[in-house]
Design a protein around this motif. Structure first.
Motif, PDB file in Angstrom:
ATOM      1  N   ALA A 123       8.267   6.339  -3.693  1.00 23.13           N
ATOM      2  CA  ALA A 123       8.806   6.258  -2.325  1.00 23.13           C
ATOM      3  C   ALA A 123       8.181   5.065  -1.604  1.00 23.13           C
ATOM      4  N   ALA A 124       6.879   4.864  -1.795  1.00 21.99           N
ATOM      5  CA  ALA A 124       6.193   3.727  -1.178  1.00 21.99           C
ATOM      6  C   ALA A 124       6.753   2.419  -1.739  1.00 21.99           C
ATOM      7  N   ALA A 125       6.989   2.383  -3.049  1.00 18.15           N
ATOM      8  CA  ALA A 125       7.513   1.178  -3.702  1.00 18.15           C
ATOM      9  C   ALA A 125       8.888   0.822  -3.133  1.00 18.15           C
ATOM     10  N   CYS A 126       9.730   1.820  -2.937  1.00 19.35           N
ATOM     11  CA  CYS A 126      11.076   1.570  -2.392  1.00 19.35           C
ATOM     12  C   CYS A 126      11.005   1.114  -0.934  1.00 19.35           C
ATOM     13  N   GLY A 176       0.794  -1.219   0.000  1.00 21.93           N
ATOM     14  CA  GLY A 176       0.000   0.000   0.000  1.00 21.93           C
ATOM     15  C   GLY A 176       0.828   1.270   0.000  1.00 21.93           C
ATOM     16  N   TRP A 177       0.368   2.230  -0.826  1.00 25.48           N
ATOM     17  CA  TRP A 177       0.947   3.578  -0.823  1.00 25.48           C
ATOM     18  C   TRP A 177       0.266   4.320   0.311  1.00 25.48           C
ATOM     19  N   GLU A 178       1.061   4.805   1.262  1.00 28.43           N
ATOM     20  CA  GLU A 178       0.489   5.394   2.466  1.00 28.43           C
ATOM     21  C   GLU A 178       0.457   6.919   2.422  1.00 28.43           C
ATOM     22  N   LEU A 179      -0.418   7.482   3.255  1.00 28.21           N
ATOM     23  CA  LEU A 179      -0.691   8.921   3.250  1.00 28.21           C
ATOM     24  C   LEU A 179       0.531   9.786   3.536  1.00 28.21           C
ATOM     25  N   ASP A 180       1.471   9.267   4.334  1.00 25.87           N
ATOM     26  CA  ASP A 180       2.652  10.072   4.679  1.00 25.87           C
ATOM     27  C   ASP A 180       3.774   9.946   3.650  1.00 25.87           C
ATOM     28  N   GLU A 181       3.518   9.245   2.553  1.00 27.58           N
ATOM     29  CA  GLU A 181       4.529   9.094   1.503  1.00 27.58           C
ATOM     30  C   GLU A 181       4.165  10.000   0.335  1.00 27.58           C
ATOM     31  N   ALA A 182       5.102  10.890  -0.022  1.00 23.13           N
ATOM     32  CA  ALA A 182       4.812  11.899  -1.042  1.00 23.13           C
ATOM     33  C   ALA A 182       4.574  11.299  -2.415  1.00 23.13           C
TER      34      ALA A 182
END
Length: 158
Positions: free
Chosen positions: A66-69, A56-62
């Motif tokens: 960044a979420a994938a990494c 999941g791509w989270e709210l605190d990730e721009a």
């Protein structure tokens, strides 16, 4: 990656991003060797088989990248450099296969070069990782059309 890597995987969906149709936004990487001849797969925790690092791509990730990494770190213990946006891949599962634990998702994959493989990582106790050539990786991802499509879109040597 300037910030310190956490040895704890994120859990839960409180911080999860959702798309306009209520679909879970999922980010992932196709982790390639520097010469692009091999792809790194990880063991699925939900069923037998191999998958690409994603979550999941989270709210605190721009950004989705960044979420994938972060997912690549948590699940595979790798540090990677995103090279290319592979775009969005829809969830093609029939509605009957969508469950509360596996809601409809929209996948966003990135091609990344693995720059480092650590010996300790957050999900080491529940996953192994393995390098594969394209043909074998494609065969292993065959039951997951979205993962196979991400692999096909990457510049791994086919």
């Amino acid at each position: 990656m300037a910030k310190e890597l956490s040895m704890t995987s994120r859990v839960g969906s409180d911080n999860q991003r959702y798309g306009p149709k209520g679909e879970r936004l999922v980010a992932g990487v196709v982790p390639l060797s520097a010469d692009k001849t091999r792809v790194l797969l990880i063991q699925s925790t939900h069923r037998n088989g191999w998958v690409l690092p994603k979550g999941g791509w989270e709210l605190d990730e721009a950004t989705a990248s960044a979420a994938a990494c972060r997912e690549a770190w948590e699940e595979a213990g790798i540090i990677c450099q995103v090279e290319k946006d592979l775009g969005h891949i829809p969830d093609t599962r029939p509605t009957t296969a969508v469950t509360k634990n596996a809601p409809k998702a929209s996948y966003h994959f990135f091609e990344a070069t693995v720059t480092e493989e650590r010996t300790e990582w957050p999900e080491k106790h529940k996953r192994t990782r393995q390098w594969y050539a394209y043909a074998q990786a494609a065969q292993l991802l065959n039951s997951r059309p979205e993962l196979l499509e991400a692999l096909r879109r990457s510049s791994v040597k086919k």
